[in-house]
Design a protein around this motif. Sequence first.
Motif, PDB file in Angstrom:
ATOM      1  N   GLY A 187       0.806  -1.211   0.000  1.00  0.00           N
ATOM      2  CA  GLY A 187       0.000   0.000   0.000  1.00  0.00           C
ATOM      3  C   GLY A 187       0.838   1.258   0.000  1.00  0.00           C
ATOM      4  N   GLY A 188       1.965   1.247   0.723  1.00  0.00           N
ATOM      5  CA  GLY A 188       2.808   2.431   0.798  1.00  0.00           C
ATOM      6  C   GLY A 188       3.397   2.813  -0.542  1.00  0.00           C
ATOM      7  N   ILE A 189       3.913   1.828  -1.281  1.00  0.00           N
ATOM      8  CA  ILE A 189       4.488   2.129  -2.606  1.00  0.00           C
ATOM      9  C   ILE A 189       3.410   2.590  -3.572  1.00  0.00           C
ATOM     10  CG2 ILE A 189       5.428   0.997  -4.659  1.00  0.00           C
ATOM     11  CD1 ILE A 189       7.567   1.820  -2.742  1.00  0.00           C
ATOM     12  N   PHE A 190       2.248   1.954  -3.526  1.00  0.00           N
ATOM     13  CA  PHE A 190       1.145   2.361  -4.409  1.00  0.00           C
ATOM     14  C   PHE A 190       0.770   3.822  -4.159  1.00  0.00           C
ATOM     15  CE2 PHE A 190      -3.123   2.691  -6.050  1.00  0.00           C
ATOM     16  CZ  PHE A 190      -3.134   1.873  -7.162  1.00  0.00           C
ATOM     17  N   LEU A 191       0.600   4.191  -2.891  1.00  0.00           N
ATOM     18  CA  LEU A 191       0.242   5.565  -2.552  1.00  0.00           C
ATOM     19  C   LEU A 191       1.381   6.536  -2.862  1.00  0.00           C
ATOM     20  CD1 LEU A 191      -1.604   4.989   0.841  1.00  0.00           C
ATOM     21  CD2 LEU A 191      -2.616   5.383  -1.409  1.00  0.00           C
ATOM     22  N   PHE A 192       2.615   6.096  -2.622  1.00  0.00           N
ATOM     23  CA  PHE A 192       3.767   6.954  -2.889  1.00  0.00           C
ATOM     24  C   PHE A 192       3.870   7.276  -4.379  1.00  0.00           C
ATOM     25  CE2 PHE A 192       8.549   7.680  -2.757  1.00  0.00           C
ATOM     26  CZ  PHE A 192       8.434   8.903  -2.114  1.00  0.00           C
ATOM     27  N   MET A 193       3.541   6.310  -5.229  1.00  0.00           N
ATOM     28  CA  MET A 193       3.562   6.557  -6.667  1.00  0.00           C
ATOM     29  C   MET A 193       2.502   7.566  -7.077  1.00  0.00           C
ATOM     30  SD  MET A 193       5.914   5.272  -8.540  1.00  0.00           S
ATOM     31  CE  MET A 193       5.072   5.559 -10.103  1.00  0.00           C
ATOM     32  N   ILE A 194       1.333   7.521  -6.430  1.00  0.00           N
ATOM     33  CA  ILE A 194       0.296   8.517  -6.721  1.00  0.00           C
ATOM     34  C   ILE A 194       0.805   9.912  -6.379  1.00  0.00           C
ATOM     35  CG2 ILE A 194      -2.015   9.316  -6.064  1.00  0.00           C
ATOM     36  CD1 ILE A 194      -2.745   6.391  -5.545  1.00  0.00           C
ATOM     37  N   PHE A 195       1.433  10.037  -5.211  1.00  0.00           N
ATOM     38  CA  PHE A 195       1.986  11.315  -4.781  1.00  0.00           C
ATOM     39  C   PHE A 195       3.075  11.796  -5.743  1.00  0.00           C
ATOM     40  CE2 PHE A 195       5.531  13.276  -2.359  1.00  0.00           C
ATOM     41  CZ  PHE A 195       4.918  14.488  -2.033  1.00  0.00           C
ATOM     42  N   LEU A 196       4.003  10.909  -6.109  1.00  0.00           N
ATOM     43  CA  LEU A 196       5.103  11.298  -6.985  1.00  0.00           C
ATOM     44  C   LEU A 196       4.616  11.680  -8.373  1.00  0.00           C
ATOM     45  CD1 LEU A 196       7.813   8.637  -6.034  1.00  0.00           C
ATOM     46  CD2 LEU A 196       7.757  11.050  -5.382  1.00  0.00           C
ATOM     47  N   ASP A 254       4.235  15.859 -12.310  1.00  0.00           N
ATOM     48  CA  ASP A 254       3.437  15.985 -13.533  1.00  0.00           C
ATOM     49  C   ASP A 254       3.812  17.278 -14.262  1.00  0.00           C
ATOM     50  OD1 ASP A 254       1.609  16.041 -15.550  1.00  0.00           O
ATOM     51  OD2 ASP A 254      -0.164  16.182 -14.259  1.00  0.00           O
ATOM     52  N   PRO A 255       4.444  17.193 -15.436  1.00  0.00           N
ATOM     53  CA  PRO A 255       4.894  18.417 -16.126  1.00  0.00           C
ATOM     54  C   PRO A 255       3.750  19.218 -16.729  1.00  0.00           C
ATOM     55  CG  PRO A 255       5.308  16.489 -17.497  1.00  0.00           C
ATOM     56  CD  PRO A 255       4.810  15.969 -16.170  1.00  0.00           C
ATOM     57  N   GLU A 256       2.543  18.618 -16.819  1.00  0.00           N
ATOM     58  CA  GLU A 256       1.412  19.301 -17.452  1.00  0.00           C
ATOM     59  C   GLU A 256       0.459  19.906 -16.424  1.00  0.00           C
ATOM     60  OE1 GLU A 256      -0.453  16.517 -20.008  1.00  0.00           O
ATOM     61  OE2 GLU A 256       1.298  16.276 -21.312  1.00  0.00           O
ATOM     62  N   PRO A 264       9.845  23.495  -9.277  1.00  0.00           N
ATOM     63  CA  PRO A 264      11.054  22.738  -9.627  1.00  0.00           C
ATOM     64  C   PRO A 264      10.761  21.266  -9.919  1.00  0.00           C
ATOM     65  CG  PRO A 264      11.461  24.131  -7.724  1.00  0.00           C
ATOM     66  CD  PRO A 264       9.987  24.161  -7.960  1.00  0.00           C
ATOM     67  N   LEU A 265       9.856  20.661  -9.141  1.00  0.00           N
ATOM     68  CA  LEU A 265       9.534  19.256  -9.372  1.00  0.00           C
ATOM     69  C   LEU A 265       8.798  19.069 -10.695  1.00  0.00           C
ATOM     70  CD1 LEU A 265       8.435  18.094  -5.794  1.00  0.00           C
ATOM     71  CD2 LEU A 265      10.686  17.958  -6.878  1.00  0.00           C
ATOM     72  N   ARG A 266       7.952  20.026 -11.039  1.00  0.00           N
ATOM     73  CA  ARG A 266       7.240  19.944 -12.325  1.00  0.00           C
ATOM     74  C   ARG A 266       8.221  19.966 -13.486  1.00  0.00           C
ATOM     75  NH1 ARG A 266       5.098  23.043 -16.374  1.00  0.00           N
ATOM     76  NH2 ARG A 266       6.223  24.879 -15.617  1.00  0.00           N
ATOM     77  N   LYS A 267       9.268  20.781 -13.378  1.00  0.00           N
ATOM     78  CA  LYS A 267      10.271  20.841 -14.450  1.00  0.00           C
ATOM     79  C   LYS A 267      11.060  19.530 -14.531  1.00  0.00           C
ATOM     80  CE  LYS A 267      10.862  25.866 -14.319  1.00  0.00           C
ATOM     81  NZ  LYS A 267      11.780  26.997 -14.027  1.00  0.00           N
ATOM     82  N   ILE A 268      11.421  18.986 -13.353  1.00  0.00           N
ATOM     83  CA  ILE A 268      12.137  17.706 -13.339  1.00  0.00           C
ATOM     84  C   ILE A 268      11.266  16.599 -13.927  1.00  0.00           C
ATOM     85  CG2 ILE A 268      13.198  15.971 -11.839  1.00  0.00           C
ATOM     86  CD1 ILE A 268      13.874  18.219  -9.896  1.00  0.00           C
ATOM     87  N   GLY A 269       9.956  16.756 -13.789  1.00  0.00           N
ATOM     88  CA  GLY A 269       9.029  15.743 -14.288  1.00  0.00           C
ATOM     89  C   GLY A 269       9.034  15.556 -15.786  1.00  0.00           C
ATOM     90  N   LEU A 322      11.355  14.330 -17.227  1.00  0.00           N
ATOM     91  CA  LEU A 322      11.902  12.967 -17.286  1.00  0.00           C
ATOM     92  C   LEU A 322      10.879  12.041 -16.632  1.00  0.00           C
ATOM     93  CD1 LEU A 322      15.568  13.702 -16.155  1.00  0.00           C
ATOM     94  CD2 LEU A 322      14.767  13.276 -18.491  1.00  0.00           C
ATOM     95  N   ASP A 323      10.128  11.306 -17.432  1.00  0.00           N
ATOM     96  CA  ASP A 323       8.992  10.563 -16.897  1.00  0.00           C
ATOM     97  C   ASP A 323       9.376   9.340 -16.068  1.00  0.00           C
ATOM     98  OD1 ASP A 323       9.944   9.001 -18.935  1.00  0.00           O
ATOM     99  OD2 ASP A 323       8.127   9.068 -20.163  1.00  0.00           O
ATOM    100  N   VAL A 324      10.656   8.987 -16.009  1.00  0.00           N
ATOM    101  CA  VAL A 324      11.068   7.833 -15.208  1.00  0.00           C
ATOM    102  C   VAL A 324      11.369   8.217 -13.761  1.00  0.00           C
ATOM    103  CG1 VAL A 324      12.015   6.621 -17.202  1.00  0.00           C
ATOM    104  CG2 VAL A 324      13.505   8.086 -15.828  1.00  0.00           C
ATOM    105  N   VAL A 325      11.362   9.515 -13.464  1.00  0.00           N
ATOM    106  CA  VAL A 325      11.757   9.973 -12.130  1.00  0.00           C
ATOM    107  C   VAL A 325      10.896   9.368 -11.024  1.00  0.00           C
ATOM    108  CG1 VAL A 325      11.926  11.996 -10.628  1.00  0.00           C
ATOM    109  CG2 VAL A 325      12.849  12.075 -12.943  1.00  0.00           C
ATOM    110  N   PRO A 326       9.544   9.353 -11.128  1.00  0.00           N
ATOM    111  CA  PRO A 326       8.746   8.779 -10.045  1.00  0.00           C
ATOM    112  C   PRO A 326       9.075   7.317  -9.759  1.00  0.00           C
ATOM    113  CG  PRO A 326       7.352  10.102 -11.466  1.00  0.00           C
ATOM    114  CD  PRO A 326       8.677   9.990 -12.148  1.00  0.00           C
ATOM    115  N   VAL A 327       9.274   6.525 -10.801  1.00  0.00           N
ATOM    116  CA  VAL A 327       9.581   5.105 -10.608  1.00  0.00           C
ATOM    117  C   VAL A 327      10.935   4.931  -9.937  1.00  0.00           C
ATOM    118  CG1 VAL A 327       9.969   2.898 -11.776  1.00  0.00           C
ATOM    119  CG2 VAL A 327       8.149   4.417 -12.562  1.00  0.00           C
ATOM    120  N   VAL A 328      11.919   5.706 -10.380  1.00  0.00           N
ATOM    121  CA  VAL A 328      13.259   5.618  -9.783  1.00  0.00           C
ATOM    122  C   VAL A 328      13.205   5.989  -8.301  1.00  0.00           C
ATOM    123  CG1 VAL A 328      15.577   6.597  -9.801  1.00  0.00           C
ATOM    124  CG2 VAL A 328      14.459   6.021 -11.964  1.00  0.00           C
ATOM    125  N   LEU A 329      12.497   7.055  -7.971  1.00  0.00           N
ATOM    126  CA  LEU A 329      12.397   7.483  -6.578  1.00  0.00           C
ATOM    127  C   LEU A 329      11.638   6.462  -5.731  1.00  0.00           C
ATOM    128  CD1 LEU A 329      11.688  11.318  -6.891  1.00  0.00           C
ATOM    129  CD2 LEU A 329      13.803  10.182  -6.201  1.00  0.00           C
TER     130      LEU A 329
END
Length: 388
Positions: free
Chosen positions: A129-138, A143-145, A157-162, A164-171
């Motif tokens: 549950g924690g990873i599932f919810l954490f992915m929603i948050f990330l 989200d760059p849009e 700053p996080l929107r700009k980093i976004g 790179l769409d792999v960032v949430p999965v890596v984190l």
Amino acid sequence: MHILRIFGWSFAITAVGVALAGVIGGGEAAAIVAILAVLEISLSFDNAVINATILRRMSLVWQRLFLTVGILIAVFGMRLIFPIVVVALTAHLGPIDVIDLAVNSDKVIDGGTYADKLHEAHPAIAAFGGIFLFMIFLDFMFDPERDVQWLRWIEEPLRKIGQLDVVPVVLALAALLVVGETIAGDDSAQVFAAGVAGLATYLAVRGLGEFFESRGIGAEEDEDEDSEGAAAPATAAATTAPAGGGNQLVLATGKAAFFLFLYLEVLDASFSFDGVVGAFAISQNIFIIAAGLGIGAMYIRSITVYLVRRGTLQEYVFLEHGAHYAIGALAVILALTIKWEVPEIITGLVGVGFIGVALLSSIRHRNARRNGAEPDEEEAPEPVGAKS
């Protein structure tokens, strides 16, 4: 009348559930059911806000399914059957033995009761549950849009980093590695396995939903032929409805709505894990627990529909932000509960706190715009890229 139409079933189920508990188990049982319902609502109010952001993208038919079929899945599936399945898998017991344990709360198998076995399974439950919810948050934060921002100094700053769409999965994987190595201890193996399963479930369900939305595959496409036997033309999987502010919101139907529906159910499960485990501190009777948490889940669904029908998320623009911050905090709390006990009241207050502050910021923002003044940027910033 509008309130009664949305909350009518919740009121009726509350009356029936509490009354049946009183008839079967007396006043104490009725009181426990009511307490558990309040506990579920307090722990999952942020869930209602998140649900509303998704449900408003679905057609009216699928919104009704969320309140009917969805509540059956929530009560009997997530709060009664799913814990039994988890105990069977983690305790390596047969389904019949686990059901026997669940029904006979005082019975002991392999040195533990049903509540004990569920508690032993908590590290895996918390990791999933924690990873599932954490992915929603990330995904929300990166989200760059996303145009509307609440705490711009964090979100921009996080929107700009976004980009790179792999960032949430890596984190998310990095967070799982840290939790597994520093918090999980002897449970690290099941924490890693459950965390990866939670991440895979999120990516699969969310990805399939977005795929069918982008392809425009809807219920109309499921009709093979028209009345004359010719192939029916493929049509878009959506209708449109006002989204507030004069904009049109595309409503998903068919396969796209089906996977959004699945996403909502898994999301509900992720929110319910903590409440199910914590409920055993109040009662050992799985039927009383299912009744109390089920009533709470019904109210959460009614609140979700109310938010959608009233256009609350469009009027109070930072509620969605507050709910996502609450989800991020809940993901962290779930990780901490792998090793330490965290009182449910803290979990509930954290979620309510974020949403309350976001609501106040939204009201200030709305009032400032109505008065023709610029909102204070730190408390209620203007949406990024808003047109004048």
